[in-house]
Motif scaffolding. Sequence first.
Motif, PDB file in Angstrom:
ATOM      1  N   GLU A 152      12.536  45.659  11.684  1.00 14.57           N
ATOM      2  CA  GLU A 152      12.068  44.471  10.981  1.00 14.57           C
ATOM      3  C   GLU A 152      10.931  43.783  11.716  1.00 14.57           C
ATOM      4  O   GLU A 152      10.832  43.871  12.940  1.00 14.57           O
ATOM      5  CB  GLU A 152      13.214  43.468  10.780  1.00 14.57           C
ATOM      6  N   ASN A 153      10.051  43.173  10.944  1.00 13.62           N
ATOM      7  CA  ASN A 153       9.120  42.194  11.484  1.00 13.62           C
ATOM      8  C   ASN A 153       9.876  40.879  11.627  1.00 13.62           C
ATOM      9  O   ASN A 153      10.761  40.575  10.823  1.00 13.62           O
ATOM     10  CB  ASN A 153       7.930  42.001  10.546  1.00 13.62           C
ATOM     11  N   VAL A 154       9.527  40.104  12.649  1.00 15.14           N
ATOM     12  CA  VAL A 154      10.194  38.817  12.870  1.00 15.14           C
ATOM     13  C   VAL A 154       9.190  37.704  12.579  1.00 15.14           C
ATOM     14  O   VAL A 154       8.138  37.637  13.231  1.00 15.14           O
ATOM     15  CB  VAL A 154      10.725  38.695  14.307  1.00 15.14           C
ATOM     16  N   LEU A 155       9.504  36.854  11.607  1.00 14.36           N
ATOM     17  CA  LEU A 155       8.574  35.843  11.116  1.00 14.36           C
ATOM     18  C   LEU A 155       9.124  34.445  11.346  1.00 14.36           C
ATOM     19  O   LEU A 155      10.298  34.171  11.035  1.00 14.36           O
ATOM     20  CB  LEU A 155       8.311  36.021   9.620  1.00 14.36           C
ATOM     21  N   GLY A 156       8.275  33.564  11.869  1.00 10.04           N
ATOM     22  CA  GLY A 156       8.596  32.148  11.987  1.00 10.04           C
ATOM     23  C   GLY A 156       7.485  31.345  11.343  1.00 10.04           C
ATOM     24  O   GLY A 156       6.302  31.598  11.607  1.00 10.04           O
ATOM     25  N   PHE A 157       7.835  30.378  10.505  1.00 12.67           N
ATOM     26  CA  PHE A 157       6.835  29.682   9.691  1.00 12.67           C
ATOM     27  C   PHE A 157       6.779  28.198  10.013  1.00 12.67           C
ATOM     28  O   PHE A 157       7.807  27.534  10.116  1.00 12.67           O
ATOM     29  CB  PHE A 157       7.167  29.872   8.208  1.00 12.67           C
ATOM     30  N   LEU A 158       5.545  27.709  10.180  1.00 15.94           N
ATOM     31  CA  LEU A 158       5.286  26.285  10.370  1.00 15.94           C
ATOM     32  C   LEU A 158       4.433  25.829   9.192  1.00 15.94           C
ATOM     33  O   LEU A 158       3.273  26.244   9.060  1.00 15.94           O
ATOM     34  CB  LEU A 158       4.564  26.049  11.691  1.00 15.94           C
ATOM     35  N   GLU A 159       5.019  24.978   8.342  1.00 15.22           N
ATOM     36  CA  GLU A 159       4.277  24.507   7.166  1.00 15.22           C
ATOM     37  C   GLU A 159       3.231  23.477   7.565  1.00 15.22           C
ATOM     38  O   GLU A 159       3.477  22.596   8.392  1.00 15.22           O
ATOM     39  CB  GLU A 159       5.235  23.902   6.146  1.00 15.22           C
ATOM     40  N   GLY A 160       2.064  23.574   6.958  1.00 10.66           N
ATOM     41  CA  GLY A 160       0.977  22.650   7.240  1.00 10.66           C
ATOM     42  C   GLY A 160       1.269  21.248   6.749  1.00 10.66           C
ATOM     43  O   GLY A 160       2.117  21.028   5.871  1.00 10.66           O
ATOM     44  N   SER A 161       0.542  20.277   7.312  1.00 10.46           N
ATOM     45  CA  SER A 161       0.800  18.867   6.985  1.00 10.46           C
ATOM     46  C   SER A 161      -0.073  18.347   5.856  1.00 10.46           C
ATOM     47  O   SER A 161       0.236  17.309   5.268  1.00 10.46           O
ATOM     48  CB  SER A 161       0.560  18.010   8.234  1.00 10.46           C
ATOM     49  N   ASP A 162      -1.158  19.054   5.532  1.00  8.95           N
ATOM     50  CA  ASP A 162      -2.081  18.588   4.494  1.00  8.95           C
ATOM     51  C   ASP A 162      -1.644  19.148   3.140  1.00  8.95           C
ATOM     52  O   ASP A 162      -1.559  20.364   2.974  1.00  8.95           O
ATOM     53  CB  ASP A 162      -3.507  19.046   4.817  1.00  8.95           C
ATOM     54  N   PRO A 163      -1.373  18.283   2.164  1.00  6.69           N
ATOM     55  CA  PRO A 163      -0.891  18.762   0.860  1.00  6.69           C
ATOM     56  C   PRO A 163      -1.815  19.771   0.192  1.00  6.69           C
ATOM     57  O   PRO A 163      -1.346  20.654  -0.522  1.00  6.69           O
ATOM     58  CB  PRO A 163      -0.794  17.469   0.024  1.00  6.69           C
ATOM     59  N   LYS A 164      -3.116  19.647   0.413  1.00  4.43           N
ATOM     60  CA  LYS A 164      -4.077  20.550  -0.225  1.00  4.43           C
ATOM     61  C   LYS A 164      -4.290  21.837   0.580  1.00  4.43           C
ATOM     62  O   LYS A 164      -4.558  22.893   0.013  1.00  4.43           O
ATOM     63  CB  LYS A 164      -5.411  19.830  -0.424  1.00  4.43           C
ATOM     64  N   LEU A 165      -4.191  21.749   1.901  1.00  6.53           N
ATOM     65  CA  LEU A 165      -4.524  22.898   2.754  1.00  6.53           C
ATOM     66  C   LEU A 165      -3.308  23.724   3.171  1.00  6.53           C
ATOM     67  O   LEU A 165      -3.459  24.854   3.640  1.00  6.53           O
ATOM     68  CB  LEU A 165      -5.250  22.416   4.013  1.00  6.53           C
ATOM     69  N   LYS A 166      -2.104  23.191   2.998  1.00  7.70           N
ATOM     70  CA  LYS A 166      -0.942  23.875   3.553  1.00  7.70           C
ATOM     71  C   LYS A 166      -0.621  25.197   2.842  1.00  7.70           C
ATOM     72  O   LYS A 166       0.125  26.026   3.376  1.00  7.70           O
ATOM     73  CB  LYS A 166       0.278  22.962   3.522  1.00  7.70           C
ATOM     74  N   LYS A 167      -1.184  25.425   1.655  1.00  8.52           N
ATOM     75  CA  LYS A 167      -0.967  26.718   0.997  1.00  8.52           C
ATOM     76  C   LYS A 167      -1.758  27.828   1.694  1.00  8.52           C
ATOM     77  O   LYS A 167      -1.473  29.013   1.502  1.00  8.52           O
ATOM     78  CB  LYS A 167      -1.349  26.641  -0.484  1.00  8.52           C
ATOM     79  N   GLU A 168      -2.768  27.440   2.489  1.00  2.98           N
ATOM     80  CA  GLU A 168      -3.527  28.423   3.261  1.00  2.98           C
ATOM     81  C   GLU A 168      -2.789  28.708   4.570  1.00  2.98           C
ATOM     82  O   GLU A 168      -2.244  27.799   5.202  1.00  2.98           O
ATOM     83  CB  GLU A 168      -4.940  27.915   3.535  1.00  2.98           C
ATOM     84  N   VAL A 169      -2.782  29.995   4.978  1.00  2.00           N
ATOM     85  CA  VAL A 169      -1.956  30.425   6.102  1.00  2.00           C
ATOM     86  C   VAL A 169      -2.793  31.158   7.140  1.00  2.00           C
ATOM     87  O   VAL A 169      -3.570  32.056   6.814  1.00  2.00           O
ATOM     88  CB  VAL A 169      -0.813  31.348   5.627  1.00  2.00           C
ATOM     89  N   LEU A 170      -2.615  30.748   8.389  1.00  5.28           N
ATOM     90  CA  LEU A 170      -3.169  31.463   9.534  1.00  5.28           C
ATOM     91  C   LEU A 170      -2.049  32.310  10.133  1.00  5.28           C
ATOM     92  O   LEU A 170      -0.942  31.801  10.349  1.00  5.28           O
ATOM     93  CB  LEU A 170      -3.698  30.472  10.575  1.00  5.28           C
ATOM     94  N   VAL A 171      -2.305  33.583  10.418  1.00  4.88           N
ATOM     95  CA  VAL A 171      -1.270  34.479  10.935  1.00  4.88           C
ATOM     96  C   VAL A 171      -1.577  34.835  12.390  1.00  4.88           C
ATOM     97  O   VAL A 171      -2.679  35.297  12.716  1.00  4.88           O
ATOM     98  CB  VAL A 171      -1.174  35.766  10.091  1.00  4.88           C
ATOM     99  N   LEU A 172      -0.603  34.605  13.263  1.00  2.27           N
ATOM    100  CA  LEU A 172      -0.706  34.961  14.679  1.00  2.27           C
ATOM    101  C   LEU A 172       0.269  36.106  14.949  1.00  2.27           C
ATOM    102  O   LEU A 172       1.466  35.978  14.683  1.00  2.27           O
ATOM    103  CB  LEU A 172      -0.373  33.764  15.570  1.00  2.27           C
TER     104      LEU A 172
END
Length: 537
Positions: free
Chosen positions: A298-318
Amino acid sequence: MQKRILTLGVATLLSISCFAQNKLPKNANAVKFSQAINPTDAYKHLSILASDEFEGRDTGKKGAWMAADYIRDYFKSIGLKGPVDGGYFQKVDLINYAISQSLFTINGQPKEANKDFIIGTAAVGLNGFTFNTNDIVFAGYGISKDGYNDYDGINVEGKVVMIFANGDPTVKATDKMDARMAKMALGRKIFYLTQNKAKAVILIDPKIDNITDHYKESFLESDVMVKNEETTKRMQKQHPFVSISISTATANEIFKIAGTSIDAVQGKIMSTMKPASQNIEVAISASAMKTEMSVRGENVLGFLEGSDPKLKKEVLVLTGHYDHIGITPDVEGPDKINNGADDDGSGTTGVLLMAKAFMNAKKAGKGPKRSILFMTVIGEEKGLWGSEWYSEHPVFPLENTIANLNTDMIGRIGEEYLGKPDSANYIYSIGSNMLSTELGKLSEQVNNTYTKMKLDFKYDDPKDPERIYYRSDHYNFAKHNIPIIFYYDGMLQQDYHRPGDEVSKINFQLLTKRAKLTYFTAWELANRAKRPVVDKK
């Protein structure tokens, strides 16, 4: 009000000045929360992930499962959310094909599997094999070269051939082969037989006499693979060369029928320095079947939701890959565990440290405007499987993924920098300009503002013979036109894929500085007004 206008004016002038110097205005919050990226915590993580207990974290093996559990538990402990139906694991559909049954008989008398003989999974196609013969060709050491040819005057096409797995009478006893050289020599013997269309090979291998668990595993454990249409088609078309290893006692049963023995034929070859090849009339039958088995991965994923209502749908992947190559049973020396401290325990550690830094910011009300997915992937060493699986089964739409920053080997000093002034202050930055000119410029601005490392762009050269750009998980984002940066230390020789890649050799100050460069770049990407523009393919 005038004071405020004056302050804004000064800030604007400072900003213009910074950009003119290829810098960004330093963000005090970014600096404050970067303190979570430190050598002490880096050592805590890596000393666990790269310990002997984790057995080299081989994909589909216990050590990789232990690493996945550790990463999941850490993500959960710091408050990251599980984005896969509330969980942290994205299952990657892995399988292997294990030997379900095998048979070997001499003149109708069955021998005991994994004691008198052993058939490796690599020698069995998806549909198994079976053969019967009334005679075999004994071809000594299976060597064909100038001055000595075990196959002189022998046509092996369609024949079952028996040879000694190891040894070469033309090589002096003092010129001992190590395990790697012996494996290559055996490969050349088998290649000759496949090229000359032999039906199968029987290998006389003294290691079968008192077979160890590790040696048995090297035969019986097949390579894990991703289950998909391409793999199934490849396996169905595959017709591997049949190879059966037998003990010296089993070999002597066959030789006895011909009125000789192992000692006799070896003595004859060594005393005359001529082949003792011969045809032996003996009834041999053999068969083996495979069974498909599901393997955990499995891949192991942890998610931090953005704080800006308009920008939080965009995702940066590390990303970083947590798998390595496991245990090598036939390696010289007592240490057979490839701990993978640098490759890629270091990059995985970097992802964990960055996750803590961003979560600390989030808890203090200073979290990123865009969302960040922290993802450690499986199967990179097998062929970038985990990241490819994610790119084909994304948890978040790829069109909403603004960039991928990938850390793969960030803990040591590569060969080109050993003994040089920049040895403790460099990183190979790969691909930052490949798809987005804007991302490339931002990367340099971040470095000039925060970390002031030497960015080496050597591997951006399209003529790079190592093709590093294509060899880590960022590539499965890049091929979907998602801008990437791959951070890499350049270690390709010393301890690469060897048991010597140990925690004791990691430069933790350098690891954390490289992780901070990644973190500060991520901070800017997650908070700037617009995502980086893709202006190249």
